[in-house]
Design a protein around this motif. Structure first.
Motif, mmCIF file in Angstrom:
data_model
loop_
_atom_site.group_PDB
_atom_site.id
_atom_site.type_symbol
_atom_site.label_atom_id
_atom_site.label_comp_id
_atom_site.label_asym_id
_atom_site.label_seq_id
_atom_site.Cartn_x
_atom_site.Cartn_y
_atom_site.Cartn_z
ATOM 1 N N UNK A 160 40.709 55.443 36.060
ATOM 2 C CA UNK A 160 41.700 56.355 35.446
ATOM 3 C C UNK A 160 42.294 57.077 36.647
ATOM 4 N N UNK A 161 40.942 57.718 37.975
ATOM 5 C CA UNK A 161 41.409 58.769 38.602
ATOM 6 C C UNK A 161 42.654 58.307 39.516
ATOM 7 N N UNK A 162 42.790 58.558 40.200
ATOM 8 C CA UNK A 162 44.175 57.852 41.566
ATOM 9 C C UNK A 162 43.285 58.091 42.702
ATOM 10 N N UNK A 163 41.849 58.750 42.642
ATOM 11 C CA UNK A 163 41.595 58.461 44.344
ATOM 12 C C UNK A 163 40.487 57.504 44.198
ATOM 13 N N UNK A 164 40.284 56.952 42.131
ATOM 14 C CA UNK A 164 38.859 55.943 41.538
ATOM 15 C C UNK A 164 38.237 54.990 43.219
ATOM 16 N N UNK A 165 39.610 54.617 44.197
ATOM 17 C CA UNK A 165 39.098 53.484 44.810
ATOM 18 C C UNK A 165 38.891 51.907 44.050
ATOM 19 N N UNK A 166 37.842 51.649 44.575
ATOM 20 C CA UNK A 166 37.158 50.050 44.159
ATOM 21 C C UNK A 166 35.575 50.684 43.510
#
Length: 300
Positions: A181-187
């Motif tokens: 769920x992190x904003x910077x999780x990316x793909x």
């Protein structure tokens, strides 16, 4: 671009002893370092833990491995989990030192050994002796605290404290849902033998999104892959998850990370098999890290 690697707390469940478990974790840390991962996250798999080497052991050894060698004794001292730390392979993380007194230079970890007057501290950062540095305004430091130092020259020594995250690989413990769920999780990629086979064409499509957004790659444990950890009723359940590439009627032209709560059973953008023609019944987790991160590190 941020690269996160997720491994379960049951990672060393098949290890016969602490020495073997430590060595295995060393290769996991090495793979994450070789392919420049920013975060190595240990997520809980309590049903898969054997009791001898739980998540606390796994994260402690990985954190020790990610600590610069010149700080290990001072940071960790003597701990039971680190009894066989000597078998860990060296990470030898790349660091470049510039020659300018300001601007660019290498970021390096240090530890505060003494807090002095007039906003000055002494810091051990792996040079021949601890160095005395000014503390930037609005930064308060205590003895024993780890800090980031920018070294622009070694001879003579030119360095300064900077208010930036510690450089190098960070090791965290958090649950799978929070990591996805992190904003910077990316793909968000699940590495599994039951996933979509990685092909040259699929990699060509995927590389652009990874290069732009970063990626989070999750791995399973020995004899306990991600479908087991996520308690899928059958291996066929993988087919019901998001697949790559997106369907033609999708609103987006690629994978777009979601925000908010994510159901970990369906929180991945892609289930990917990076060893589609494996010649062994079992691909060990540390082997899967190399096999998966190598192609995913390629750029357009």
């Amino acid at each position: 671009m941020t690269v996160s690697v997720l491994v379960p707390s049951s990672l060393t469940r098949e290890a016969e002893d602490k020495r073997e478990a430590t060595r295995k974790l060393g290769y996991v840390a090495r793979a994450a370092t070789v392919f420049r991962a920013d975060r190595l996250i240990v997520y809980p798999d309590r049903d898969g833990e054997t009791g001898r080497f739980d998540g606390g052991f796994v994260s402690t050894v990985l954190r020790y491995a990610a600590t610069p060698p010149y700080l290990r004794n001072e940071v960790w001292g003597m701990r039971n989990e680190l009894e066989y730390a000597g078998v860990l392979p060296p990470l030898r993380a790349v660091s470049q030192t510039g020659s300018e007194s300001t601007g660019s230079g290498s970021l390096r970890q240090g530890i505060v050994t003494e807090v002095g007057p007039d906003q000055r501290v002494r810091v051990n950062c792996g040079l021949q002796h601890p160095i005395s540095l000014n503390v930037p305004p609005k930064m308060a430091l205590d003895e024993g605290e780890r800090v980031t130092i920018r070294i622009s020259s070694r001879r003579p020594v030119r360095a300064k404290l900077v208010d930036e995250p510690l450089p190098g690989l960070s090791v965290e413990r958090t649950d799978l849902q929070a990591a996805l769920s992190r904003e910077d999780a990316g793909v968000r990629i699940a590495a599994s033998r039951y996933g979509t086979e990685l092909t040259v064409g699929r990699l060509d499509t995927l590389a652009g999104h990874v290069d732009r957004d970063g990626m989070t790659v999750a791995f399973g444990a020995p004899e306990r892959g991600l479908p087991d950890i996520l308690e899928f009723e059958s291996e066929d359940a993988v087919d019901t998850l998001s697949s790559w590439p997106p369907r033609p009627d999708d609103d987006t032209d690629g994978v777009e990370p979601t925000s908010g709560d994510v159901d970990p059973g369906r929180g991945f953008d892609l289930w990917l098999n990076t060893v589609p023609y494996q010649g062994s019944d079992v691909v060990r987790t540390e082997e899967a890290l190399f096999a998966t991160l190598a192609p995913l590190s390629l750029r357009e």
